[in-house]
Design a protein around this motif. Structure first.
Motif, PDB file in Angstrom:
ATOM      1  N   CYS A  19      50.956  52.785  19.379  1.00 31.09           N
ATOM      2  CA  CYS A  19      51.349  51.579  18.639  1.00 31.09           C
ATOM      3  C   CYS A  19      50.522  51.421  17.365  1.00 31.09           C
ATOM      4  O   CYS A  19      51.031  50.995  16.322  1.00 31.09           O
ATOM      5  CB  CYS A  19      51.175  50.341  19.516  1.00 31.09           C
ATOM      6  N   GLU A  20      49.249  51.760  17.450  1.00 30.12           N
ATOM      7  CA  GLU A  20      48.376  51.674  16.273  1.00 30.12           C
ATOM      8  C   GLU A  20      48.846  52.645  15.195  1.00 30.12           C
ATOM      9  O   GLU A  20      48.845  52.331  14.003  1.00 30.12           O
ATOM     10  CB  GLU A  20      46.932  51.987  16.678  1.00 30.12           C
ATOM     11  N   TYR A  66      57.649  50.762  17.879  1.00 27.56           N
ATOM     12  CA  TYR A  66      56.474  50.140  18.511  1.00 27.56           C
ATOM     13  C   TYR A  66      56.765  49.853  19.981  1.00 27.56           C
ATOM     14  O   TYR A  66      55.946  50.151  20.861  1.00 27.56           O
ATOM     15  CB  TYR A  66      56.134  48.844  17.767  1.00 27.56           C
ATOM     16  N   LYS A  81      51.962  51.371  13.462  1.00 28.54           N
ATOM     17  CA  LYS A  81      51.626  50.360  12.450  1.00 28.54           C
ATOM     18  C   LYS A  81      51.169  51.025  11.159  1.00 28.54           C
ATOM     19  O   LYS A  81      51.485  50.558  10.058  1.00 28.54           O
ATOM     20  CB  LYS A  81      50.530  49.440  12.976  1.00 28.54           C
ATOM     21  N   ARG A 104      54.886  51.700  23.255  1.00 25.05           N
ATOM     22  CA  ARG A 104      54.086  50.911  24.182  1.00 25.05           C
ATOM     23  C   ARG A 104      54.678  50.869  25.586  1.00 25.05           C
ATOM     24  O   ARG A 104      53.938  50.860  26.581  1.00 25.05           O
ATOM     25  CB  ARG A 104      53.931  49.488  23.640  1.00 25.05           C
ATOM     26  N   THR A 130      49.171  52.598  23.874  1.00 28.96           N
ATOM     27  CA  THR A 130      48.634  51.589  22.944  1.00 28.96           C
ATOM     28  C   THR A 130      48.142  52.235  21.649  1.00 28.96           C
ATOM     29  O   THR A 130      48.295  51.660  20.568  1.00 28.96           O
ATOM     30  CB  THR A 130      47.497  50.800  23.599  1.00 28.96           C
ATOM     31  N   ARG A 131      47.566  53.452  21.768  1.00 19.63           N
ATOM     32  CA  ARG A 131      47.114  54.133  20.553  1.00 19.63           C
ATOM     33  C   ARG A 131      48.313  54.534  19.706  1.00 19.63           C
ATOM     34  O   ARG A 131      48.246  54.555  18.480  1.00 19.63           O
ATOM     35  CB  ARG A 131      46.280  55.380  20.909  1.00 19.63           C
TER      36      ARG A 131
END
Length: 380
Positions: free
Chosen positions: A254-255, A273, A258, A277, A251-252
């Motif tokens: 994915c950040e 992405y 972005k 994930r 999840t980090r």
């Protein structure tokens, strides 16, 4: 327009004379007494002809036959052909237009009316040619600009790819991985994806999609840059809390993807992405972070997952030594490293020789580079 000519085709000399008088001030006038003579003149002078005035009733080859012959060579599309006829019927006029005539002048004709109609046809054709040339010129310019933009886009894409690869390599170095890990991951993904494309068209893979997935697969572990060294480099088994922190790299990641949005196009961003994930999701739903099951997991994530697991098994890690490729193959097939779909495993079977060859090749390169580095240090 002295550089342009008008061809008058009529078997009656008096008619040719009358028409010549009308146009001699503006054009060089050429004359032909029959269709065959006209064909000779047109073949030799077609680039100089502004218009062709064609009588219908003539010996040897009448006007209709000559018009048909000219149409075979697409002459009426480039030079206006005006038919001159004493037949005022609608059928005759329709026949002229059907065979490609630009206009019809009826006998007996008024010289001013005849001149006006001929000049109007010439102007229309010249205007059309001018527009066609402008379109051609503009198309050429636009094509040139498109090629420039395409090259700029390719250079930008290459630069962005290098930036992304550099960032991902930094993560791998921190994880005590060599740059060969990313090289193998991308290679394994490409091999598996090409195999899947050939054998399972339902995946919807294309060469373009495979290129995007292959490049995006390098991003799979970028989130590990947020994991503390004490956990990332721990040689022993992780505690439950430590494992939760380790799992957060998905999840980090994915950040981070972005945040890199300005360096990627939309398609690449979405695939990156998804891979970040979901590359730890398992086909039986026992993966993380979302517990996806079966075909809920994208083909991009499935390919990266299998490639990542295989490379982890055949590579040395802080918590284990490398397994042989054959042992790694057995472990994956037996489900010891998570469950994969039957189609993915079938692709793995087919791709196995090529993947094992890549393992041998990259490890040989890695050992050679390490030896060269060591020799360099000894000589200093």
């Amino acid at each position: 327009m002295a550089d342009k000519s008008i061809l008058i085709v009529d078997d009656a000399e008096i008619n040719r004379g009358i028409l010549s008088e009308i146009f001699k001030e503006e054009y060089d006038v050429l004359e032909a007494e029959n269709g065959r003579k006209a064909l000779e003149i047109i073949a030799a002078k077609k680039d100089k002809l502004a218009a062709i005035l064609l009588d219908i009733v003539m010996p040897e080859m009448d006007g209709y036959r000559l018009l048909e012959k000219l149409s075979e060579y697409k002459i009426p599309a480039k030079i206006p052909v005006l038919m001159i006829t004493a037949d005022g019927s609608t059928d005759a006029e329709r026949k002229c237009y059907e065979k490609g005539a630009a206009d019809v002048i009826h006998k007996p004709f008024d010289s001013m009316v005849a001149k006006h109609r001929v000049m109007r046809s010439i102007e229309l054709y010249e205007s059309r040619r001018g527009l066609e040339q402008k379109v051609t010129d503009q198309t050429r310019v636009l094509k040139k600009q498109f090629m420039v933009l395409k090259k700029q886009e390719e250079r930008l894409r290459e630069t962005n790819a290098r930036i992304i690869d550099t960032i991902c390599t930094i993560v791998e170095f921190r994880n005590l991985e060599s740059g060969y890990h990313l090289k193998r991951i991308k290679g394994f993904v490409q091999i598996l994806a090409n195999t899947a494309m050939r054998n399972y068209p339902e995946f919807g893979l294309t060469p373009h999609k495979i290129e995007v997935i292959t490049n995006a697969s390098a991003m799979h572990d970028i989130g590990k840059i947020t994991v503390p060294d004490s956990i990332l480099l721990k040689p022993g088994r992780l505690t439950a809390d430590e494992f939760d922190i380790m799992k957060s790299h998905t999840t980090r990641g994915c950040e981070i993807v972005k945040m890199l949005a300005d360096l990627q196009d939309k398609e690449y961003l979405e695939v990156s992405y998804d891979i970040c994930r979901h590359h730890h999701e398992k086909y039986d739903g026992k993966g993380y972070p979302d517990g996806l099951k079966g075909e809920e997991i994208s083909i991009a994530a499935q390919l990266t997952s299998l490639a990542d697991v295989y490379d982890a098994l055949v590579s040395d890690r802080v918590y284990k030594s490398a397994f042989t490729p054959s042992k790694a193959y057995e472990m994956i097939k037996n489900g010891e490293s998570g469950i994969f779909s039957t189609k993915m495993l079938a692709c793995f079977d087919i791709a196995r020789p090529e993947m094992e060859a890549m393992v041998a090749r990259t490890k040989a390169e890695e050992e050679a580079n390490a030896a060269a580095g060591g020799a360099g240090m000894m000589s200093q």
